[in-house]
Design an enzyme around this catalytic site. Structure first.
Site, short mmCIF file in Angstrom:
data_model
loop_
_atom_site.label_atom_id
_atom_site.label_comp_id
_atom_site.label_asym_id
_atom_site.label_seq_id
_atom_site.Cartn_x
_atom_site.Cartn_y
_atom_site.Cartn_z
N TRP A 1 -5.94 -4.86 1.79
CA TRP A 1 -6.55 -6.11 2.23
C TRP A 1 -8.00 -6.23 1.73
CZ3 TRP A 1 -2.67 -3.77 4.87
CH2 TRP A 1 -1.65 -4.57 5.37
N CYS B 1 1.03 -8.89 4.69
CA CYS B 1 2.07 -9.08 5.70
C CYS B 1 3.30 -9.84 5.21
CB CYS B 1 1.50 -9.71 6.97
SG CYS B 1 1.07 -11.46 6.82
N HIS C 1 0.21 -14.29 10.83
CA HIS C 1 0.79 -12.98 10.59
C HIS C 1 2.30 -13.14 10.50
CE1 HIS C 1 1.63 -8.81 10.46
NE2 HIS C 1 2.08 -8.72 11.69
N ASP D 1 8.49 -5.30 12.77
CA ASP D 1 7.32 -5.61 11.94
C ASP D 1 6.98 -4.38 11.11
OD1 ASP D 1 4.93 -6.38 10.84
OD2 ASP D 1 4.01 -7.04 12.71
N TYR E 1 -7.41 -13.47 5.25
CA TYR E 1 -6.53 -14.20 6.17
C TYR E 1 -6.36 -13.46 7.49
CZ TYR E 1 -2.38 -11.19 5.64
OH TYR E 1 -1.48 -10.15 5.68
#
Length: 732
Positions: free
Chosen positions: A280, A315, A374, A397, A561
């Site tokens: 990220w 994600c 997300h 997830d 984000y």
């Protein structure tokens, strides 16, 4: 079944763990019970000469089992449902004196009680839920069998043998890779744990190999297509390899709860050398930027071939790859997007945003982050490990956020349990509950060290939860499956239930919401296009007979984000005078030069406005993100849109910026139409256009899609797509 020179393994078990589908241990072709008398020739007994599996795409086995789309020449069937095979013998089969059975074996140390060695007896009638083989047709020297598998069978690739009994022992066919059989989960079978009773939903959540993933901002929802490609060549083997790499016991692979939990850990590379490395930080020097991927196929095939994690994912990439894994194995699955998703390390249902006394955000004290969106997955299954009523959609997830039982994974957590606050049920329900239910609390950190709660926003987190609609590319709002409407009695009851089961809420916010300021502040951002100036409008409404003065502060930030700020690009303070019962508007110009040099790949700008009413000391706070509109790739097609016919695909891009784009990669993908391809352009000058042509030959008919992405050093998240209707080839 197997012999080993070592009697015990670490003193714990007689055989090593059977945790690899790929590992093999051949069964002996002859198992004699003693010496064969002189003059007896075992070849005189029934002998198998050939086995036919009817495994072509157009054969009834693959059509009936909904596996005809897999680009795989082996037999692929779904458990709990019968399929046909034919066995040829050296002489006519006589059921009165000839005895044989089919055997299925998986892994290296097969055991009948573990479900890794399956002897299938020939029976007069098949029974639902049990393995069995029934003779449905007898030829001169052949028999056709209908084989029924158990709906609780292990999912994976089985080796197949035929064993013939003689008075002196067993004669078995030798290992033949051509008869290998894949057995998958079966959403069409009522006895299977993943049974889904709606045909349109099965078509969408199991058989659709192209999806839509929603991203962007709650006020500016964007979508992009994703090629799941679960039927593409090599993907089924890659998904089985993922479970092998996890060293997952074969006996556990019959259970969708265990398979989805292992998958959620293995799709990310953190702590287990899984499929994708998350990044990220906007630096992707040694891999592919997350925004460049068009689908899962390249990622899974690269992982299997290199045996190393693939760089990089965020994600939506984790969710896209995980969806491929689940659908490929037969578990109904969908990608879900939660707008304003709370990421709070101790899952305490409270996101604390600390302000300085002048209204600026205190970044040192503010540790919690609110992700603009997300993505996670939902998988459909029964939950016999939970009380009745908590089956159905389960949150899984694979984005590495929180450590669960020692590994970065999440779920399966029952969506129904989350809605009603029953967060005591496994797995990871408290974390998901906090992602959609936390309060946003604004706290002023005073210079004397005290903290004062200014305002609480109870409806910001989990604002909207969406997925792709069934049978189309539109958006489906599923927020009400996760939570009751704000203010309903059921919502309060669900929260109280969650608190009873251990969710933490340090601050009682009930009384705080009642104190309202006389002044109402709001602001809006006009549609902002990348590389252009735009305006931000702040409005103040005075609802009292008093005259007020306000000290206002605007902060504009380049953000990831995930809500984490990279840098502040705009800072402005201004005074506002409000007459009694009046309305006032302030406009702030945001110039392209202020944000362009430091923009991150998803082009998110986050604005934070605070204002202090000087007379009452009330603090007003509002925050909003905006996603800059990014130019698109244009895809065109020439030629006949038909299976087996050549088509020319053109991808076109015009650089709208005032700067030269360097190290430009364009990727093109279309499941059933073309394999993923890519091309590099060293640079694209301002206002200039590049074109890239590729010839492809579709092999799947029906509604298809071409998907393209572009990435460069300074501009990313550029997409384009084109819907196609591919005709069937005319019959010869």
């Amino acid at each position: 079944m197997s012999e080993t020179s070592e009697p015990a393994f670490g003193g714990r078990r007689a055989l090593p763990r059977n945790a690899s589908n790929a590992a093999e241990d051949d069964l002996p072709t002859v198992e004699l019970q003693g010496l064969v008398p002189r003059g007896v020739n075992l070849q005189d007994y029934l002998h198998v000469t050939n086995i036919h599996l009817f495994k072509e795409r157009w054969d009834t086995n693959k059509m009936d089992h909904h596996t005809d789309k897999y680009e795989n020449n082996k037999l692929i069937v779904r458990r709990g449902q019968s399929f046909f095979i034919q066995i040829d013998f050296n002489r006519p089969y006589d059921p009165r004196r000839d005895l044989f059975r089919v055997e299925y074996v998986i892994g290296r140390y097969p055991q009948e009680n573990k479900g890794t060695y399956i002897p299938v007896p020939v029976v007069p009638e098949l029974q639902r839920g049990k393995w069995g083989a029934k003779v449905v047709m007898r030829g001169d020297r052949s028999v056709r069998l209908s084989i029924q598998s158990s709906p609780e069978c292990i999912v994976g690739k089985f080796r197949m043998y035929v064993a013939v009994w003689t008075p002196y022992g067993i004669l078995r066919t030798s290992r033949n890779p051509e008869t290998d059989t894949y057995i998958l989960f079966n959403p069409w079978c009522e006895e299977d744990a993943v049974y889904l009773n709606d045909d349109k939903e099965r078509e969408e959540y199991v058989l659709n190999d192209i999806g839509v993933i929603f991203y962007g901002d709650f006020n500016d929802i964007k979508s992009r297509s994703w090629s799941y490609g679960q039927f593409e060549d090599g993907i089924l083997d890659a998904c089985l390899y993922v479970m092998d790499k996890a060293q997952m016991d074969l006996s556990g692979r019959a259970n969708p709860i265990k398979v989805s939990r292992v998958g959620s850990a293995m799709v990310n590379a953190k702590d287990d050398e899984g499929v994708l490395v998350g990044s990220w930080d906007n630096i992707y020097a040694y891999g592919v930027p997350p925004s460049a991927w068009t689908g899962s196929v390249d990622i899974l095939l690269e992982y299997q071939s290199t045996k190393n994690p693939v760089q990089y994912g965020q994600c939506w990439v984790f969710a896209g790859v995980f969806n491929t894994f689940l659908r490929c194995l037969g578990i109904p699955a969908r990608v879900v997007t939660n707008y304003f998703s709370a990421h709070d390390n101790n899952a305490n249902l409270q996101m604390d945003i600390f302000l300085e006394e002048d209204g600026n955000v205190n970044s040192k004290l503010t540790k919690d982050s609110v992700w603009n969106y997300h993505c996670w997955n939902e998988a459909w299954m029964t939950r016999p490990d939970l009380p009745v009523g908590f089956g159905g959609w389960q949150v899984v997830d694979s984005t590495p956020q929180e450590n669960s039982d020692g590994m970065y994974r999440c779920g399966p957590a029952s969506v129904q349990a989350i809605k009603h606050g029953h967060i005591c049920f496994q797995f990871d329900a408290p974390f998901v509950f906090a992602e959609v239910n936390s309060d946003l609390v604004y706290i002023t950190a005073k210079k004397d060290g005290t903290h004062v709660v200014e305002t609480v926003d109870t409806s910001h987190i989990g604002k909207l939860i969406v997925t792709k609609e069934v049978g189309g590319d539109g958006i489906k709002d599923i927020t009400d499956t996760y939570k009751f409407q704000e203010g309903q009695e059921e919502e309060r009851l669900a929260l109280e239930t969650a608190l009873m089961y251990g969710a933490k809420k340090p601050l009682n916010t009930d009384g705080l919401l009642k104190s309202r300021s006389d002044v109402v502040m709001n602001f809006g951002v006009e549609n902002a296009v990348l590389g252009r100036d735009f305006k931000l409008t702040i409005t103040f409404q005075n609802n009292s007979p008093n005259r007020y003065t306000l000290s206002a502060y605007l902060s504009g930030n380049i953000v990831f984000y995930t809500g984490v700020s990279k840098t502040e690009f705009k800072k402005e303070t201004f005074e506002v005078e409000l007459e009694p019962m009046s309305f006032k508007k302030e406009e702030v110009l945001i110039q392209a030069g202020e944000y362009m040099g430091q923009l991150l790949e998803q082009a998110y700008l986050h604005f934070f406005v605070t204002a202090r009413v000087n007379e009452t000391k009330d603090v007003l706070a509002k925050q909003k993100s905006t996603v800059l509109t990014i130019p698109q790739l244009i895809i065109k097609v020439r030629g006949t849109r038909m299976v087996g016919s050549d088509m020319v695909v053109t991808v076109e891009f015009t650089n709208p910026l005032k700067e030269t784009l360097r190290n430009v990669w364009i990727r093109l993908d279309g499941p059933g139409v073309m394999k993923p391809r890519r091309k590099m352009f060293r640079e694209i000058q301002p206002n200039s256009t590049v074109q890239w042509e590729e010839v492809c030959r579709p092999w799947v008919s029906g509604r298809r899609k071409l998907i393209a992405s572009m990435t460069s050093d300074s501009l990313r998240h550029v997409y384009g797509e084109l819907d196609l209707q591919i005709q069937k080839r005319p019959s010869d």
